[in-house]
Scaffold this motif. Structure first.
Motif, PDB file in Angstrom:
ATOM      1  N   LEU A  87       0.828  -1.207   0.000  1.00 44.40           N
ATOM      2  CA  LEU A  87       0.000   0.000   0.000  1.00 44.40           C
ATOM      3  C   LEU A  87       0.862   1.256   0.000  1.00 44.40           C
ATOM      4  CD1 LEU A  87      -2.794  -1.145   2.450  1.00 44.40           C
ATOM      5  CD2 LEU A  87      -2.790  -1.157  -0.021  1.00 44.40           C
ATOM      6  N   PHE A 109      -5.259   6.382  -0.918  1.00 41.37           N
ATOM      7  CA  PHE A 109      -5.500   4.989  -1.283  1.00 41.37           C
ATOM      8  C   PHE A 109      -6.286   4.887  -2.582  1.00 41.37           C
ATOM      9  CE2 PHE A 109      -4.704   4.363   3.250  1.00 41.37           C
ATOM     10  CZ  PHE A 109      -3.763   3.371   3.152  1.00 41.37           C
ATOM     11  N   ASP A 110      -6.281   5.989  -3.345  1.00 38.35           N
ATOM     12  CA  ASP A 110      -7.136   6.019  -4.524  1.00 38.35           C
ATOM     13  C   ASP A 110      -6.785   4.942  -5.529  1.00 38.35           C
ATOM     14  OD1 ASP A 110      -8.063   8.095  -3.198  1.00 38.35           O
ATOM     15  OD2 ASP A 110      -7.501   9.630  -4.641  1.00 38.35           O
ATOM     16  N   VAL A 129      -6.073   1.986  -4.980  1.00 36.48           N
ATOM     17  CA  VAL A 129      -6.784   0.753  -4.640  1.00 36.48           C
ATOM     18  C   VAL A 129      -8.204   0.800  -5.194  1.00 36.48           C
ATOM     19  CG1 VAL A 129      -7.570  -0.710  -2.757  1.00 36.48           C
ATOM     20  CG2 VAL A 129      -5.399   0.489  -2.563  1.00 36.48           C
ATOM     21  N   ILE A 130      -8.863   1.941  -5.016  1.00 41.03           N
ATOM     22  CA  ILE A 130     -10.241   2.060  -5.508  1.00 41.03           C
ATOM     23  C   ILE A 130     -10.270   1.809  -7.014  1.00 41.03           C
ATOM     24  CG2 ILE A 130     -12.261   3.536  -5.637  1.00 41.03           C
ATOM     25  CD1 ILE A 130     -11.103   5.240  -3.470  1.00 41.03           C
ATOM     26  N   VAL A 132      -9.525  -1.868  -7.937  1.00 46.36           N
ATOM     27  CA  VAL A 132     -10.627  -2.780  -7.617  1.00 46.36           C
ATOM     28  C   VAL A 132     -11.775  -2.584  -8.604  1.00 46.36           C
ATOM     29  CG1 VAL A 132     -12.389  -3.339  -5.913  1.00 46.36           C
ATOM     30  CG2 VAL A 132     -10.044  -3.000  -5.196  1.00 46.36           C
ATOM     31  N   ILE A 159     -16.363  -0.363  -3.356  1.00 49.51           N
ATOM     32  CA  ILE A 159     -15.286  -1.366  -3.263  1.00 49.51           C
ATOM     33  C   ILE A 159     -15.771  -2.604  -2.555  1.00 49.51           C
ATOM     34  CG2 ILE A 159     -13.028  -1.922  -2.317  1.00 49.51           C
ATOM     35  CD1 ILE A 159     -12.245   0.790  -2.414  1.00 49.51           C
ATOM     36  N   LEU A 208      -9.205  -6.240   1.370  1.00 49.82           N
ATOM     37  CA  LEU A 208      -9.872  -5.192   0.582  1.00 49.82           C
ATOM     38  C   LEU A 208     -10.949  -4.487   1.404  1.00 49.82           C
ATOM     39  CD1 LEU A 208     -10.353  -6.546  -3.023  1.00 49.82           C
ATOM     40  CD2 LEU A 208      -8.864  -4.730  -2.209  1.00 49.82           C
ATOM     41  N   ILE A 248      -9.290  -2.139   3.752  1.00 46.80           N
ATOM     42  CA  ILE A 248      -8.843  -0.916   3.087  1.00 46.80           C
ATOM     43  C   ILE A 248     -10.027   0.006   2.847  1.00 46.80           C
ATOM     44  CG2 ILE A 248      -7.869   0.037   0.964  1.00 46.80           C
ATOM     45  CD1 ILE A 248      -6.155  -2.485   0.745  1.00 46.80           C
ATOM     46  N   ALA A 249     -11.126  -0.583   2.358  1.00 46.67           N
ATOM     47  CA  ALA A 249     -12.312   0.223   2.056  1.00 46.67           C
ATOM     48  C   ALA A 249     -12.836   0.893   3.318  1.00 46.67           C
ATOM     49  CB  ALA A 249     -13.390  -0.649   1.426  1.00 46.67           C
ATOM     50  N   LEU A 287     -10.657   3.759   4.268  1.00 46.81           N
ATOM     51  CA  LEU A 287     -10.945   4.888   3.382  1.00 46.81           C
ATOM     52  C   LEU A 287     -12.212   5.612   3.816  1.00 46.81           C
ATOM     53  CD1 LEU A 287     -10.465   3.552  -0.215  1.00 46.81           C
ATOM     54  CD2 LEU A 287      -9.620   5.715   0.652  1.00 46.81           C
TER      55      LEU A 287
END
Lengths: 360, 314
Positions: free
Chosen positions: A91, A283-284, A286-287, A290, A335, B92, B95-96, B99
């Motif tokens: 990350l 963390f964009d 990751v979005i 996904v 997500i 995941l 993480i979400a 966020l």
């Protein structure tokens, strides 16, 4: 015509059909949640929603903003997708972006090179620095067996502090009101592509990278090894793939892409180093990854969607009484629902049964 | 001058270790049951906000505490629901949730208080500090150990509590069996999913206290992203402590020590950014040292095993 579309739809494999339905449902549910949230908190809900969904189309400049912020998002999406494809939960992309941008600023402020060469060198060095940020957790994992998840998160905080240290102590312009570096030489800045917006040549570099990464993942043996490692690491090891090398190069590449995002952003959008905190891209990646299911070809689209709703939310929070952060809730929901494999599982079961009956 | 051996310094170490300790205990419960809870960061952040809001609006510290606990357990419950019941990848979802928590807490804060940066406009309550009779009268030790917030003592009790729960109770044994071998646990009739759900909820409960400590003891307001990676640091602490409560207490104290050292360094004029790196660098170094130690242990084991089996060959 309608019949033809229906036939086309039914010709698709069941899994593809189901995935599209699940995907749409995830989006629809998030939209409903948005609607409810806005209705709950706003005194002018219709106006707020209009700003959210149509705001980005209001002017060329606004739509330009969507494309501008899509550029780093796409880079970051590619960065995360390549690492996640190898099932490396690194990350560190945001740290890589930040330090990459910092190094680019340092390079254009120090090296006495002519304009175009200077930007190229600055972007390359920035990208390389980004690669180092994500390579450290990869190396630690390979050599000592410690999880990359925690160490890469720590790298983000380290990169942030290191970047600010360098700029504050060596490149800070005391004349500038807020924290900012000296002005970059104007010849090193990326050229504006479309008048009336700030869309810059970084967009071209982005398209080149998308194609390269697609070819790398789909058409080279290294890309194959990477996918295999992500798919089933033990299987990959037993079939003679050097999974250790995959762990290293997948994360190094990921960092390079994130570092490049920072460099391009620095030279395309700013005339000095002006970041005051970790840019909001945390963390964009990751979005985006996904949303695009880690597939390079879908990443620009996912980045566009994300960027669009971001600019929409921005417009909404400026013009109406709903705050920008509503978007954070929606992103998280999307997500989670896309990641939830058993979401709509009963419906899938029914599809399978139906198909079995009709095929009989 | 840098002063590390004063009782005040130890007081600071204990103070900054508290939130990490709570969250690390939460991480232990999860890791023993075989789930990775990277949503600890969001559990802490959410509880920090809901605690402040509940105590601010009710002007009752107990209701504030319940609010914080519910906030933390809500996030843990969401993690459990999506990962265990809807089969989403737990990392995941984590993480979400992280966020969502960073932006979501700001959103909720704005809706309820109209503030964007920190909850200055409502008067929220704090947990009280406690002076321990007898202990506070001992000269040096008293200064270091007495007068802490009540949550600090609760954190230390939670170490013993988690140890007792995991190694002395039937449910703790069941939880560990689920983590070590879920198939075996299923075969003797344990509902693996339910045990993991319970583990996650307990971690939400403990993590909530870590979060409330930040906003209702360490500081008196909630501010944006105030947990600043402590949830992740406690994951590192739990893995270094081998998910043993007392080992983890040591690891968490080490991180607390490094954070306190960084404050001292700042006081003698070392740039804030260099100082800011210290805790995070120490986590990485700690992880590396621990992993290396594990590897050498493994080597010794295999070597002695070989020696036992075939002394001539080795």
């Amino acid at each position: 015509m309608l019949k033809l579309i229906k036939q086309r739809w039914l010709d698709q494999p069941l899994d593809n059909r189901f995935e599209s339905i699940r995907f749409s449902m995830a989006i629809v549910i998030s939209l409903i949640v948005t609607l409810v949230l806005v209705l709950l908190v706003s005194n002018e809900p219709l106006f707020a929603l209009q700003q959210l969904f149509l705001g980005p189309l209001a002017s060329i400049r606004k739509f330009g903003n969507v494309i501008e912020s899509m550029i780093p998002l796409t880079f970051l999406g590619l960065s995360v997708a390549i690492m996640f494809s190898a099932r490396q939960f690194n990350l560190g992309s945001s740290g890589a972006l930040f330090l990459g941008g910092t190094v680019t600023a340092v390079v254009v402020l120090t090296l006495p090179l002519p304009g175009f060469v200077l930007s190229v060198v600055a972007i390359l060095l920035g990208a390389f620095t980004g690669g180092l940020v994500t390579l450290i957790p990869a190396f630690i994992k390979l050599r000592f067996g410690a999880s990359e998840l925690v160490s890469s998160l720590m790298m983000n905080f380290i990169a942030l502090n290191l970047g600010f240290f360098i700029i504050l102590n060596y490149y800070r312009d005391p004349q500038a009101g807020s924290l900012a570096s000296f002005e970059f030489p104007s010849s090193s800045l990326l050229v504006q592509l479309i008048p009336g917006t700030r869309i810059h040549t970084g967009l071209l570099l982005l398209f080149i990278m998308i194609v390269l990464i697609y070819l790398f993942i789909q058409k080279t043996k290294w890309g194959y090894a990477l996918r295999m490692t992500g798919f089933n690491k033990s299987f990959a090891t037993y079939s003679g793939i050097s999974t250790g090398a995959v762990i290293l190069y997948s994360q190094f590449l990921g960092g390079i892409l994130a570092g490049m995002a920072g460099s391009v952003e620095m030279l395309g959008m700013y005339d000095r180093f002006r970041w005051q905190a970790m840019p909001t891209y945390a963390f964009d990646g990751v979005i985006v990854a996904v949303l695009a299911k880690n597939k390079p070809q879908y990443i620009p689209l996912a980045a566009f969607v994300l960027s669009y709703i971001r600019i929409g939310a921005d417009t909404m929070s400026v013009n109406s009484d709903v705050s920008f952060q509503v978007i954070a809730i929606i992103q998280g929901l999307i997500i989670i629902m896309i990641a939830a494999n058993a979401f709509l599982a009963k419906y899938r079961q029914r599809l399978v049964v139906q198909e079995a009956i009709t095929n009989d | 001058m840098i002063n590390l051996l004063t009782p005040e310094f130890f007081f600071t170490v204990i103070r900054v270790t508290t939130p990490i300790l709570f969250a690390a205990m939460a991480a232990i419960i999860c890791s023993k049951s075989g789930v990775i809870n990277i949503a600890l960061e969001s559990i802490m952040l959410t509880a920090a906000l809901t605690g402040v809001l509940a105590s601010g609006f009710s002007q009752n510290i107990f209701i504030g505490m319940v609010g914080g606990i519910l906030g933390g357990m809500f996030i843990a419950g969401a993690l459990a629901y999506f990962s265990l019941y809807l089969k989403a990848d737990i990392i995941l979802v984590g993480i979400a949730l992280n966020l969502m928590a960073v932006g979501g807490t700001v959103f909720v804060m704005f809706v309820f208080t109209g503030d964007r940066g920190s909850t200055n406009s409502i008067r929220s309550l704090q947990f009280p500090d406690v002076n321990i009779p007898l202990l506070q009268d001992i000269p040096v030790v008293g200064t270091a150990l007495s007068g802490h917030n009540i949550l600090t003592y609760l954190a230390i009790l939670s170490v013993i509590g988690v140890w007792f729960f995991l190694s002395k109770t039937t449910y703790g044994l069941r939880l560990r069996s689920v983590g070590e071998n879920p198939d075996a646990a299923t075969s003797v009739g344990i509902d693996v999913r339910k045990v993991k759900l319970v583990a996650l909820l307990i971690s939400g409960f403990l993590g909530a206290f870590g979060g409330m400590y930040m906003s209702m003891a360490y500081l008196s307001v909630f501010s944006t992203n105030m947990v600043a990676g402590r949830g992740f640091i406690s994951l590192a602490a739990a893995s270094m402590g081998q998910a043993n409560p007392f080992g983890t207490l040591l690891a968490a104290s080490f991180f607390g020590l490094m954070e306190s050292v960084s404050y001292q360094l700042q006081a003698i004029g070392i740039p804030a950014q260099i100082v800011g790196m210290v805790p995070y660098v120490s986590v990485i170094i700690g992880l590396v040292l621990y992993a290396q130690y594990q590897q050498s242990l493994q080597k010794k084991k295999t070597l002695s095993k070989q020696l036992k089996e075939d002394p001539n060959e080795a």
